[in-house]
Write a protein that holds these residues in place. Structure first.
Motif, PDB file in Angstrom:
ATOM      1  N   PRO A  30       0.808  -1.226   0.000  1.00 24.17           N
ATOM      2  CA  PRO A  30       0.000   0.000   0.000  1.00 24.17           C
ATOM      3  C   PRO A  30       0.839   1.274   0.000  1.00 24.17           C
ATOM      4  O   PRO A  30       0.475   2.257  -0.644  1.00 24.17           O
ATOM      5  N   ARG A  31       1.968   1.237   0.700  1.00 26.17           N
ATOM      6  CA  ARG A  31       2.825   2.430   0.735  1.00 26.17           C
ATOM      7  C   ARG A  31       3.399   2.727  -0.646  1.00 26.17           C
ATOM      8  O   ARG A  31       3.470   3.890  -1.076  1.00 26.17           O
ATOM      9  N   ILE A  32       3.817   1.686  -1.365  1.00 27.55           N
ATOM     10  CA  ILE A  32       4.353   1.870  -2.714  1.00 27.55           C
ATOM     11  C   ILE A  32       3.266   2.405  -3.644  1.00 27.55           C
ATOM     12  O   ILE A  32       3.495   3.322  -4.436  1.00 27.55           O
ATOM     13  N   LEU A  33       2.080   1.829  -3.550  1.00 28.42           N
ATOM     14  CA  LEU A  33       0.981   2.270  -4.431  1.00 28.42           C
ATOM     15  C   LEU A  33       0.640   3.729  -4.191  1.00 28.42           C
ATOM     16  O   LEU A  33       0.393   4.490  -5.142  1.00 28.42           O
ATOM     17  N   ARG A  34       0.637   4.143  -2.938  1.00 28.54           N
ATOM     18  CA  ARG A  34       0.319   5.542  -2.640  1.00 28.54           C
ATOM     19  C   ARG A  34       1.426   6.472  -3.137  1.00 28.54           C
ATOM     20  O   ARG A  34       1.152   7.600  -3.576  1.00 28.54           O
ATOM     21  N   HIS A  35       2.659   5.998  -3.089  1.00 31.33           N
ATOM     22  CA  HIS A  35       3.762   6.800  -3.625  1.00 31.33           C
ATOM     23  C   HIS A  35       3.627   6.942  -5.140  1.00 31.33           C
ATOM     24  O   HIS A  35       3.845   8.023  -5.709  1.00 31.33           O
ATOM     25  N   LEU A  36       3.222   5.850  -5.802  1.00 33.84           N
ATOM     26  CA  LEU A  36       3.067   5.887  -7.256  1.00 33.84           C
ATOM     27  C   LEU A  36       1.914   6.790  -7.685  1.00 33.84           C
ATOM     28  O   LEU A  36       1.877   7.238  -8.839  1.00 33.84           O
ATOM     29  N   GLN A  37       0.983   7.062  -6.779  1.00 33.41           N
ATOM     30  CA  GLN A  37      -0.129   7.950  -7.118  1.00 33.41           C
ATOM     31  C   GLN A  37       0.346   9.366  -7.452  1.00 33.41           C
ATOM     32  O   GLN A  37      -0.407  10.146  -8.029  1.00 33.41           O
ATOM     33  N   THR A  38       1.579   9.695  -7.089  1.00 30.04           N
ATOM     34  CA  THR A  38       2.100  11.030  -7.426  1.00 30.04           C
ATOM     35  C   THR A  38       2.358  11.177  -8.923  1.00 30.04           C
ATOM     36  O   THR A  38       2.576  12.288  -9.400  1.00 30.04           O
ATOM     37  N   ILE A  39       2.370  10.066  -9.668  1.00 28.72           N
ATOM     38  CA  ILE A  39       2.416  10.147 -11.134  1.00 28.72           C
ATOM     39  C   ILE A  39       1.016  10.541 -11.592  1.00 28.72           C
ATOM     40  O   ILE A  39       0.048   9.834 -11.336  1.00 28.72           O
ATOM     41  N   ARG A  40       0.907  11.664 -12.285  1.00 29.96           N
ATOM     42  CA  ARG A  40      -0.412  12.204 -12.612  1.00 29.96           C
ATOM     43  C   ARG A  40      -0.650  12.164 -14.119  1.00 29.96           C
ATOM     44  O   ARG A  40       0.283  12.186 -14.928  1.00 29.96           O
ATOM     45  N   LEU A  41      -1.920  12.086 -14.473  1.00 23.44           N
ATOM     46  CA  LEU A  41      -2.347  12.015 -15.864  1.00 23.44           C
ATOM     47  C   LEU A  41      -3.298  13.172 -16.144  1.00 23.44           C
ATOM     48  O   LEU A  41      -4.222  13.418 -15.366  1.00 23.44           O
ATOM     49  N   GLY A  42      -3.046  13.876 -17.246  1.00 21.22           N
ATOM     50  CA  GLY A  42      -3.915  15.000 -17.598  1.00 21.22           C
ATOM     51  C   GLY A  42      -4.078  15.124 -19.092  1.00 21.22           C
ATOM     52  O   GLY A  42      -3.590  14.308 -19.881  1.00 21.22           O
ATOM     53  N   CYS A  43      -4.797  16.174 -19.514  1.00 21.68           N
ATOM     54  CA  CYS A  43      -5.008  16.484 -20.933  1.00 21.68           C
ATOM     55  C   CYS A  43      -4.300  17.788 -21.260  1.00 21.68           C
ATOM     56  O   CYS A  43      -4.478  18.787 -20.550  1.00 21.68           O
ATOM     57  N   LEU A  44      -3.523  17.781 -22.336  1.00 17.39           N
ATOM     58  CA  LEU A  44      -2.819  18.984 -22.778  1.00 17.39           C
ATOM     59  C   LEU A  44      -3.752  19.798 -23.662  1.00 17.39           C
ATOM     60  O   LEU A  44      -4.135  19.365 -24.752  1.00 17.39           O
ATOM     61  N   ARG A  45      -4.152  20.963 -23.182  1.00 16.75           N
ATOM     62  CA  ARG A  45      -5.034  21.854 -23.938  1.00 16.75           C
ATOM     63  C   ARG A  45      -4.213  22.983 -24.542  1.00 16.75           C
ATOM     64  O   ARG A  45      -3.475  23.683 -23.838  1.00 16.75           O
ATOM     65  N   MET A  46      -4.354  23.176 -25.852  1.00 19.93           N
ATOM     66  CA  MET A  46      -3.665  24.251 -26.561  1.00 19.93           C
ATOM     67  C   MET A  46      -4.732  25.160 -27.156  1.00 19.93           C
ATOM     68  O   MET A  46      -5.384  24.801 -28.144  1.00 19.93           O
ATOM     69  N   GLY A  47      -4.940  26.306 -26.529  1.00 18.53           N
ATOM     70  CA  GLY A  47      -5.995  27.206 -26.957  1.00 18.53           C
ATOM     71  C   GLY A  47      -7.351  26.584 -26.691  1.00 18.53           C
ATOM     72  O   GLY A  47      -7.679  26.212 -25.572  1.00 18.53           O
ATOM     73  N   ARG A  48      -8.143  26.423 -27.738  1.00 24.06           N
ATOM     74  CA  ARG A  48      -9.474  25.836 -27.597  1.00 24.06           C
ATOM     75  C   ARG A  48      -9.499  24.340 -27.899  1.00 24.06           C
ATOM     76  O   ARG A  48     -10.545  23.718 -27.811  1.00 24.06           O
ATOM     77  N   ARG A  49      -8.369  23.768 -28.223  1.00 21.47           N
ATOM     78  CA  ARG A  49      -8.345  22.371 -28.661  1.00 21.47           C
ATOM     79  C   ARG A  49      -7.549  21.518 -27.677  1.00 21.47           C
ATOM     80  O   ARG A  49      -6.461  21.887 -27.244  1.00 21.47           O
ATOM     81  N   VAL A  50      -8.148  20.362 -27.306  1.00 18.45           N
ATOM     82  CA  VAL A  50      -7.438  19.385 -26.486  1.00 18.45           C
ATOM     83  C   VAL A  50      -6.507  18.605 -27.400  1.00 18.45           C
ATOM     84  O   VAL A  50      -6.950  17.949 -28.353  1.00 18.45           O
ATOM     85  N   HIS A  51      -5.237  18.691 -27.118  1.00 20.34           N
ATOM     86  CA  HIS A  51      -4.256  18.105 -28.015  1.00 20.34           C
ATOM     87  C   HIS A  51      -4.099  16.597 -27.784  1.00 20.34           C
ATOM     88  O   HIS A  51      -4.290  15.790 -28.687  1.00 20.34           O
ATOM     89  N   ARG A  52      -3.740  16.179 -26.533  1.00 21.40           N
ATOM     90  CA  ARG A  52      -3.536  14.758 -26.246  1.00 21.40           C
ATOM     91  C   ARG A  52      -3.407  14.557 -24.748  1.00 21.40           C
ATOM     92  O   ARG A  52      -3.220  15.499 -23.986  1.00 21.40           O
ATOM     93  N   ALA A  53      -3.510  13.257 -24.331  1.00 16.80           N
ATOM     94  CA  ALA A  53      -3.270  12.902 -22.930  1.00 16.80           C
ATOM     95  C   ALA A  53      -1.780  12.977 -22.636  1.00 16.80           C
ATOM     96  O   ALA A  53      -0.947  12.700 -23.508  1.00 16.80           O
ATOM     97  N   LEU A  54      -1.462  13.355 -21.408  1.00 15.41           N
ATOM     98  CA  LEU A  54      -0.059  13.577 -21.054  1.00 15.41           C
ATOM     99  C   LEU A  54       0.162  13.207 -19.596  1.00 15.41           C
ATOM    100  O   LEU A  54      -0.666  13.521 -18.723  1.00 15.41           O
ATOM    101  N   MET A  55       1.264  12.493 -19.313  1.00 15.20           N
ATOM    102  CA  MET A  55       1.637  12.169 -17.942  1.00 15.20           C
ATOM    103  C   MET A  55       2.703  13.138 -17.456  1.00 15.20           C
ATOM    104  O   MET A  55       3.519  13.633 -18.237  1.00 15.20           O
ATOM    105  N   THR A  56       2.685  13.374 -16.151  1.00 14.83           N
ATOM    106  CA  THR A  56       3.733  14.191 -15.570  1.00 14.83           C
ATOM    107  C   THR A  56       5.062  13.429 -15.619  1.00 14.83           C
ATOM    108  O   THR A  56       5.088  12.200 -15.662  1.00 14.83           O
TER     109      THR A  56
END
Length: 539
Positions: free
Chosen positions: A488-514
């Motif tokens: 559980p400790r390792i899994l919670r540490h791995l949660q700091t890797i985040r996933l988001g969407c790269l938005r450029m102006g009005r258009r969502v470009h692609r999914a992106l990880m930190t």
């Protein structure tokens, strides 16, 4: 159009570089080009921007480029991979609707990543990839009543599900079973016929409780969980377990390891009659009795503090085990109890009382010694005038000190089938299971239980058991790769890797990880998880 770079040399030997915006066009004689403008005097960054724009690339001001909906992702990605590899989806295929299966999956994941009450799951899930990981809508509400309804779908399904878990984890029959009990207390009265007052291993004798009986293999991977009434005697649980393991999993030949609370004469005789082996720890009082009955030669061997001593006495096989570390621990524990007890007795003796009541004072002294677990070390008396006095039982203390560091194991296994060292190793495996119980109740927040319906209490524990099973499977894989940190400790540490969407102006470009930090990336490589984070998920 394009940017052309030209170099010209002058008579003075210097070379001059020019940047021209050129335009191509066709003529009857073939393609030609002409200069539109000269951008040599512009800053280099501006020239590069013009050249890239003419190639068809788009550019926006920095403030118009954003990472949207960044969600905690890493631990959930690992759990989703394990869920798939271990065939968990197939176990739930016939349970409830697709959304209810997703809610059950989310509840199991939450036990490992952010244990909380069902009412708090919606809040805890905010900012995480939990809904998407469980194939739910991104705006899933995680309504408490919906989760309870999903839990209800486990009714009548558990025996089949537990059988399948066993078959997946143990294609070969288990030959060594570790068995232990723990208690879980309720806030409030708890469900009728299940919540009872009994011996609390949580030190909450003021709360009704249930007893959890869990059987595992030597690596702590659980086979079975039983939920019993809180006042059930330990010795009354073992034979029910044996019956269940035989009927449900077909375990007919195995060695069972359990603690002294379950080692009644009836249980041990029943196991021998069923041709099942056992290793159990007996009480310190039994050890003292056995030692007093041993020949002087064996007593001297014990006094030499060897690592273990095998004894056959009255047709029974015993292993006396221990060592210097346990000896020092027992000495320190006894000295601490003696010191605390004497300090409390001195306090009681010096308290000024308006009315002298010798019987009440004696009762207070007795309860104090019981509370500090030092009652056997002292004798005390109260005079008619209310004077409290006490003495240490030096003979008893000296006798106990001779056995510091030792504990008594009993087995019906033959020496040829199980050596003394193996008997000790089996029991040490049980100590590891006791640590797993601590994880079961702390990391997954089994306690305190707030449910009022008996079936929901049972299903709550079963969901925790599934999280326990999932964690144990991952832990076994990771220990084989040299990882000692808790899952559980390792899994919670791995949660700091985040996933988001790269938005450029009005258009969502692609999914992106930190970007993954170097230290975390090294751990991913060690555990063989790098491929899971090579690219963002497609959905």
């Amino acid at each position: 159009m394009f940017v052309q770079t030209t170099t010209s040399s002058r008579q003075n030997g210097k070379a001059y570089v020019s940047y021209l915006v050129r335009e191509s066009f066709r003529t009857p004689s073939g393609p030609r080009s002409r200069t539109v403008c000269n951008i040599t005097d512009l800053p280099s960054a501006t020239r590069e921007l013009i050249a890239a724009s003419l190639k068809g690339q788009s550019f926006l001001p920095a403030e118009d480029v954003q990472l949207e909906q960044a969600l905690d992702y890493g631990g959930l990605r690992v759990l989703n991979d394990a869920w798939s590899r271990f065939g968990m989806a197939g176990l739930f295929a016939q349970i409830g609707s697709a959304r209810q299966r997703g809610l059950l999956k989310a509840t199991i994941y939450s036990r490992l990543l952010f244990p909380c009450a069902k009412l708090s799951l919606a809040q805890k899930a905010q900012g995480t990839w939990l809904a998407q990981a469980c194939e739910l809508e991104p705006d899933e509400s995680f309504n408490e009543d919906d989760i309870y309804s999903a839990m209800d779908q486990l009714n009548g399904q558990w025996v089949s599900l537990e059988k399948q878990l066993y078959q997946r984890a143990f294609p070969q029959s288990v030959r060594l079973v570790l068995y232990d009990l723990t208690s879980v207390y309720f806030e409030g009265k708890g469900p009728e016929h299940l919540a009872r007052y009994g011996h609390s291993r949580d030190h909450r004798a003021d709360r009704p409780q249930i007893i959890l009986a869990v059987a595992t293999d030597t690596e702590g991977l659980p086979l079975h969980v039983s939920i019993l009434r809180g006042n059930r005697n330990d010795t009354q649980t073992l034979q029910g377990l044996l019956h269940t393991l035989r009927r449900r999993f077909g375990i007919t030949e195995a060695t069972f390891v359990f603690d002294g609370g379950m080692s009644s004469r009836i249980n041990l005789e029943a196991m021998t009659e069923a041709k099942l082996g056992y290793v159990t720890r007996l009480s310190a009082a039994t050890l003292q009795t056995l030692v007093s009955e041993l020949a002087l030669e064996k007593q001297l061997e014990l006094g030499a503090h060897q690592r273990l001593l095998e004894v056959n006495h009255q047709g029974k096989r015993y292993v006396i085990a221990g060592g210097p570390w346990r000896q020092q621990r027992d000495q320190d524990r006894r000295q601490s109890r003696l010191a605390k007890a004497e300090a409390e007795l001195k306090r009681l003796a010096t308290v000024k009382r308006k009315k002298i009541d010798p019987q009440k004072l004696a009762s207070q002294a007795g309860r104090t010694l019981q509370r500090l677990k030092a009652h056997k070390y002292f004798s005390y008396q109260v005079e008619a005038a209310g004077q409290l006095s006490w003495q240490r039982k030096e003979d008893l203390i000296a006798q106990e000190a001779q056995q510091d560091g030792w504990y008594l194991l009993h087995t019906n296994e033959s020496t040829e089938h199980c050596t003394g060292e193996q008997v000790l190793a089996h029991y040490k495996g049980l100590l590891d299971v006791e640590e797993a119980f601590c994880e079961l109740k702390s990391y997954w927040e089994v306690r305190p239980v707030h449910h009022r319906r008996p079936d929901r209490v049972v299903n709550h524990v079963r969901l925790c058991f599934l999280a326990y099973w999932l964690s144990a499977r991952l832990g076994g894989e990771w220990r084989a790769k040299g990882e000692t940190e808790e899952v559980p400790r390792i899994l919670r540490h791995l949660q700091t890797i985040r996933l988001g969407c790269l938005r450029m102006g009005r258009r969502v470009h692609r999914a992106l990880m930190t970007q993954i930090p170097k230290s975390l990336n090294e751990q991913l490589q060690k555990l063989g998880l790098v491929s899971l984070f090579a690219a963002p998920p497609k959905t």
